[in-house]
Design a protein around this motif. Structure first.
Motif, short mmCIF file in Angstrom:
data_model
loop_
_atom_site.label_atom_id
_atom_site.label_comp_id
_atom_site.label_asym_id
_atom_site.label_seq_id
_atom_site.Cartn_x
_atom_site.Cartn_y
_atom_site.Cartn_z
N LEU A 1 -12.21 23.64 22.78
CA LEU A 1 -10.91 23.74 22.10
C LEU A 1 -10.93 23.15 20.70
N SER A 2 -12.13 22.99 20.16
CA SER A 2 -12.27 22.42 18.81
C SER A 2 -12.72 23.48 17.82
N SER A 3 -12.34 23.25 16.59
CA SER A 3 -12.84 24.06 15.47
C SER A 3 -13.58 23.10 14.55
N GLY A 4 -14.91 23.15 14.63
CA GLY A 4 -15.70 22.17 13.88
C GLY A 4 -15.52 20.80 14.49
#
Length: 501
Positions: free
Chosen positions: A363-366
């Motif tokens: 659920l992370s972006s970068g």
């Protein structure tokens, strides 16, 4: 019969919720009333009002014929009403005697505690109820079940005429439960009355005289216990008929198949010894045993939560190196804790953030969490597990027990583990939520996953499992196959009174 408590038209509302809606009932001397309902039905709010922990918005309470208004729980106790909550309030570093008579110790003229009298008073109380414990024993050295019994004795020691018990057997062994029932029956003959809250319907028919049911904050109805049955009570509680609470397997496990998950010769100190077993794909393996048998300890050892002395773990014939829960997660093994409030959920966090806790990478972006992904994931999971909430921003601590448990199930299963260990998955949840949880467990096994189900409730194990292993003092004493399921046989293994197969 002599009426000792009358509750009339009690109403209590919280922001956005009418928790208790015009509820009335009576309690007679020497009577046990079972107060039943799903989580969120209003039972806890009602009993907190009766014992003085909350004030009603309107309505009246009468004790022994006189109208009362309580300013506090202490005020209610002075009027003869005591309550034993499900959550223990004992102090671990204090003795049994100090806990029972906390702030009520016998003192001399100078205010110093008269220790000999304190221990003698405690010994007499323990002897009366046939509990063999040294009054000087520290509470932290007792089992959770024994601590629960001491909590009940603490309330009894204040000699209340009315005692409210909230899920009193949730942590008790069968032997401890029988002892508690003996205590209740003894106190009934002395004129004490009880309001008894439990999700274990089998207990209700053993100990109660009448049943009253709440649903959505309202009084639904009452029955004499001897004139009703489980099906009628369940229908009153959930508003619909549940014909088969345990459900049915979607496919039959082929007992000729090789084990997909195996544990061989696992040992850890005094916790468990030379444990070996296997689980097939799609199989639900039940694990039974009394408190202290080592069931949860074994599960924690499998996921690397403590150091093992010996043993090997295999998944699909590949040996796994698991020295920490992080290793277990990497190897697609998940564990659902028996204690959701202390070890499972972040009660002060939202549903959204709890569900994200086990899925941070996805659920992370970068380097940053993607709030849109978090919210979408939480909404999808809430629908998938039928979590009743106005918003995924709702604090988990504000949810009912059943909805908290379903949130925990989401956290446990979101990673799609190949092996999942459910430890007491329905503890403290109502019959409607239990039925939903059993369906979730069965559906997960049907995906070809290996499922291990640890439970203190024999009907649950018999209703859901394909096989049952039985532990006694950290050792496997028996294995019972589905076509030979029998409560008496399992209890013989659990007490080590029958030779293992």
């Amino acid at each position: 019969m002599e009426e000792v408590l009358r509750v009339e038209n009690i109403i209590k509302a919280f922001p956005g919720v009418l928790a208790v809606n015009d509820v009335s009932f009576t309690l007679n001397r020497g009577e046990v009333i079972a107060l039943l309902g799903e989580n969120g039905a209003g039972k806890s709010t009602l009993t907190k009002i009766i014992c003085g922990a909350l004030k009603p918005d309107s309505g009246e309470i009468y004790v022994n014929g006189g109208k009362v208004r309580f300013e506090s729980a202490n005020d209610a106790m002075k009027k003869g009403i005591g309550m034993v909550y499900q959550e223990l309030s004992m102090v671990g570093n204090m003795t049994v005697a100090e806990n029972i008579f906390m702030n009520r110790q016998p003192v001399n003229r100078l205010g110093s505690i008269r220790w000999n009298q304190l221990y003698q008073d405690t010994a007499r109380l323990l002897a009366k109820f046939k509990i063999e414990i040294n009054p000087k024993t520290l509470m932290k050295n007792l089992s959770v079940g024994t601590q629960q019994l001491i909590e009940i004795l603490k309330a009894i020691s204040m000699n209340p005429g009315i005692i409210i018990l909230d899920e009193p057997t949730s942590s008790l062994t069968e032997t401890e439960t029988k002892l508690m029932f003996q205590t209740i029956r003894m106190l009934k003959t002395e004129g004490h009355s009880f309001i008894y809250i439990s999700h274990k319907l089998s207990e209700i028919f053993q100990i109660s005289d009448r049943v009253i049911v709440m649903r959505d904050g309202c009084y639904v109805g009452g029955r004499t216990t001897s004139d009703t049955d489980e099906n009628e009570i369940i229908k009153m509680m959930v508003g619909r008929e549940i014909t088969d609470i345990y459900g049915h397997p979607q496919s039959k496990v082929n007992t000729a198949d090789e084990y997909s998950f195996e544990v061989k010769d696992l040992s850890a100190g005094n916790l468990y010894h030379s444990i070996s077993f296997g689980v097939r794909k799609g199989e639900i393996l039940g694990v039974s045993g009394l408190i202290g048998a080592g069931r949860s300890e074994l599960a924690l050892g499998i996921i690397g939560a403590h150091k093992r002395d010996s043993g090997k773990i295999f998944l699909n014939t590949r040996e796994l190196k698991i020295n920490s829960p992080k290793d277990a997660k990497k190897n697609k093994i998940s564990y659902l804790t028996e204690d959701r409030k202390k070890m499972g959920l972040y009660l002060g966090f939202s549903i959204k953030n709890n569900m994200a806790a086990t899925q941070l990478e996805r659920l992370s972006s970068g380097w940053r969490l993607n709030n849109s992904l978090l919210k979408a994931h939480a909404i999808n999971e809430s629908r998938k597990y039928a979590i009743a909430t106005p918003s995924v921003e709702q604090l988990v601590g504000k949810l009912s027990g059943g909805n908290q448990q379903k949130c925990l199930l989401s956290m446990c299963l979101a990673a799609e583990p190949d092996v999942v260990i459910f430890d007491e998955p329905t503890r403290g949840v109502d019959v409607g939520a239990k039925s939903e949880i059993y369906k979730i467990i069965r559906n997960y096994a049907a995906l070809g996953k290996c499922v291990i189900l640890i439970s203190s409730e024999l009907p649950e194990l018999l209703g859901v499992s394909d096989r049952i292993l039985v532990l006694y003092h950290g050792r496997i004493t028996g294995e019972v196959k589905k076509d030979a399921f029998d409560e008496e046989l399992i209890m013989q293994y659990a007490t080590n009174t029958k030779q293992a197969i």
